[in-house]
Design a protein around this motif. Structure first.
Motif, PDB file in Angstrom:
ATOM      1  N   THR A   1      25.937 -62.723 -74.631  1.00 27.22           N
ATOM      2  CA  THR A   1      24.515 -62.859 -74.291  1.00 27.22           C
ATOM      3  C   THR A   1      23.853 -63.986 -75.076  1.00 27.22           C
ATOM      4  O   THR A   1      23.031 -64.740 -74.537  1.00 27.22           O
ATOM      5  CB  THR A   1      23.784 -61.539 -74.566  1.00 27.22           C
ATOM      6  OG1 THR A   1      24.079 -61.093 -75.902  1.00 27.22           O
ATOM      7  CG2 THR A   1      24.204 -60.471 -73.569  1.00 27.22           C
ATOM      8  N   ARG A   2      24.228 -64.113 -76.340  1.00 23.36           N
ATOM      9  CA  ARG A   2      23.673 -65.213 -77.138  1.00 23.36           C
ATOM     10  C   ARG A   2      24.083 -66.565 -76.572  1.00 23.36           C
ATOM     11  O   ARG A   2      23.271 -67.498 -76.480  1.00 23.36           O
ATOM     12  CB  ARG A   2      24.148 -65.075 -78.587  1.00 23.36           C
ATOM     13  CG  ARG A   2      23.491 -63.935 -79.362  1.00 23.36           C
ATOM     14  CD  ARG A   2      22.007 -64.189 -79.586  1.00 23.36           C
ATOM     15  NE  ARG A   2      21.760 -65.368 -80.379  1.00 23.36           N
ATOM     16  CZ  ARG A   2      21.759 -65.404 -81.698  1.00 23.36           C
ATOM     17  NH1 ARG A   2      21.992 -64.294 -82.390  1.00 23.36           N
ATOM     18  NH2 ARG A   2      21.511 -66.528 -82.346  1.00 23.36           N
TER      19      ARG A   2
ATOM     20  N   LYS B   1      22.106 -67.243 -73.392  1.00 25.30           N
ATOM     21  CA  LYS B   1      20.729 -67.624 -73.698  1.00 25.30           C
ATOM     22  C   LYS B   1      20.643 -69.065 -74.184  1.00 25.30           C
ATOM     23  O   LYS B   1      19.755 -69.823 -73.782  1.00 25.30           O
ATOM     24  CB  LYS B   1      20.156 -66.679 -74.748  1.00 25.30           C
ATOM     25  CG  LYS B   1      19.815 -65.301 -74.210  1.00 25.30           C
ATOM     26  CD  LYS B   1      19.244 -64.423 -75.305  1.00 25.30           C
ATOM     27  CE  LYS B   1      18.906 -63.028 -74.769  1.00 25.30           C
ATOM     28  NZ  LYS B   1      18.377 -62.149 -75.833  1.00 25.30           N
ATOM     29  N   THR B   2      21.574 -69.447 -75.051  1.00 21.77           N
ATOM     30  CA  THR B   2      21.561 -70.822 -75.552  1.00 21.77           C
ATOM     31  C   THR B   2      21.808 -71.827 -74.432  1.00 21.77           C
ATOM     32  O   THR B   2      21.164 -72.877 -74.370  1.00 21.77           O
ATOM     33  CB  THR B   2      22.627 -70.979 -76.642  1.00 21.77           C
ATOM     34  OG1 THR B   2      23.897 -70.512 -76.153  1.00 21.77           O
ATOM     35  CG2 THR B   2      22.259 -70.205 -77.888  1.00 21.77           C
TER      36      THR B   2
ATOM     37  N   LYS C   1      21.104 -71.395 -71.223  1.00 14.71           N
ATOM     38  CA  LYS C   1      19.899 -71.450 -70.393  1.00 14.71           C
ATOM     39  C   LYS C   1      18.797 -72.263 -71.059  1.00 14.71           C
ATOM     40  O   LYS C   1      18.092 -73.039 -70.409  1.00 14.71           O
ATOM     41  CB  LYS C   1      19.405 -70.035 -70.117  1.00 14.71           C
ATOM     42  CG  LYS C   1      20.253 -69.284 -69.106  1.00 14.71           C
ATOM     43  CD  LYS C   1      19.690 -67.898 -68.860  1.00 14.71           C
ATOM     44  CE  LYS C   1      20.537 -67.134 -67.849  1.00 14.71           C
ATOM     45  NZ  LYS C   1      20.013 -65.765 -67.625  1.00 14.71           N
ATOM     46  N   GLN C   2      18.645 -72.089 -72.366  1.00 19.01           N
ATOM     47  CA  GLN C   2      17.629 -72.861 -73.080  1.00 19.01           C
ATOM     48  C   GLN C   2      17.924 -74.356 -73.007  1.00 19.01           C
ATOM     49  O   GLN C   2      17.022 -75.175 -72.789  1.00 19.01           O
ATOM     50  CB  GLN C   2      17.568 -72.399 -74.530  1.00 19.01           C
ATOM     51  CG  GLN C   2      16.931 -71.029 -74.716  1.00 19.01           C
ATOM     52  CD  GLN C   2      16.965 -70.561 -76.149  1.00 19.01           C
ATOM     53  OE1 GLN C   2      17.505 -71.252 -77.014  1.00 19.01           O
ATOM     54  NE2 GLN C   2      16.408 -69.388 -76.410  1.00 19.01           N
TER      55      GLN C   2
END
Length: 271
Positions: free
Chosen positions: A168-169, A172-173, A175-176
């Motif tokens: 998940t981390r 998220k990275t 996507k950012q």
């Protein structure tokens, strides 16, 4: 013999707390003695102790052996009850290390002999055990397996949680980073907004409105063939002389009964 009898009398007269204190003192003394011994002397002492124990066991009867086993179990149970969870964990770790070291030092033949002895012991215990004891042993075995499985499942669940957290981390990275890369060109481009509407756009909109909103463009009519109401500007005017096979354009016979005076209209049109 007299010294042994005196020691036995003292042990019988002492309370459980005093007996435990004496055992602790004896352990400390033996620990200090072992610390002062060399490895060779320690090995010799272990060998002599094993021989003495083997001789004692050989001279004992079956009842005395069973009594000693029960006493040893009670002592171990009392020790475990007095220990803290941390101390029990340490003892288990040390016992595992000792067993692993012993197994590593054994030869394949000795390992096979130990397995056969363990099987014989378990068979003898099962044969001599009562149905109640057998059921208790089964319950204990089930509880042990359940605890082992619970520990394994908890470890696997922790591993899965860590893996899911890492994934998940990472998502998220990623996507950012993608959002940042998308925002950069939009930030670089210069957009003049809001601004006034051009005059050409206004004129074109007005022309379209005038062309599509007068009565000539909004009038409707019905098609003579498909009977659909459409805008008049979308229909085509075709003379009857140019329609091929005009005899097919006839009214259905059922309409004569539905629509009144349709025959008069047909005769009028024919004239």
């Amino acid at each position: 013999m007299q010294a042994r009898e005196r020691m036995a009398a003292k042990r019988a007269a002492s309370t459980p707390e005093e007996a435990e204190r004496q055992r602790i003192l004896a352990r400390e003394r033996s620990a200090t003695r072992r610390a002062l011994l060399t490895p060779e002397e320690a090995q010799q002492q272990r060998a002599t102790i094993r021989e003495i124990n083997a001789v004692r066991r050989a001279t004992l009867t079956q009842e005395e052996v069973e009594q000693q086993r029960t006493l040893a179990r009670e002592r171990s149970a009392t020790r475990r009850a007095l220990l803290t969870p941390e101390e029990t964990q340490q003892q288990r770790a040390t016992i595992r290390e000792i067993n692993a070291a012993r197994r590593a030092a054994l030869t394949p033949k000795e390992i096979e002999q130990q397995r056969s002895l363990a099987v014989d012991r378990s068979m003898a215990k099962r044969a001599t055990a009562t149905p109640i004891e057998a059921e208790e042993q089964r319950v204990l075995a089930r509880e042990r397996t359940a605890t082992r499985r619970a520990v394994r499942v908890s470890e696997e669940a922790k591993q899965q949680q860590t893996v899911a957290y890492k994934t998940t981390r990472l998502q998220k990275t990623v996507k950012q980073k993608q959002t940042v890369m998308k925002r950069k060109p939009n930030q670089d481009a210069k957009v003049d907004w809001p601004k006034l509407v051009d005059m050409d756009c206004k004129v074109n909109c007005l022309k379209n409105f005038i062309q599509h909103m007068p009565m000539d463009s909004l009038t409707e009519s019905v098609c003579g063939i498909c009977n659909i109401r459409r805008y008049k500007r979308e229909l085509r005017h075709v003379p009857l002389s140019k329609i091929p096979s005009i005899e097919l354009l006839k009214i259905h016979p059922d309409l004569h009964n539905i629509i009144p005076k349709i025959q008069e209209i047909n005769s009028f049109n024919s004239n």
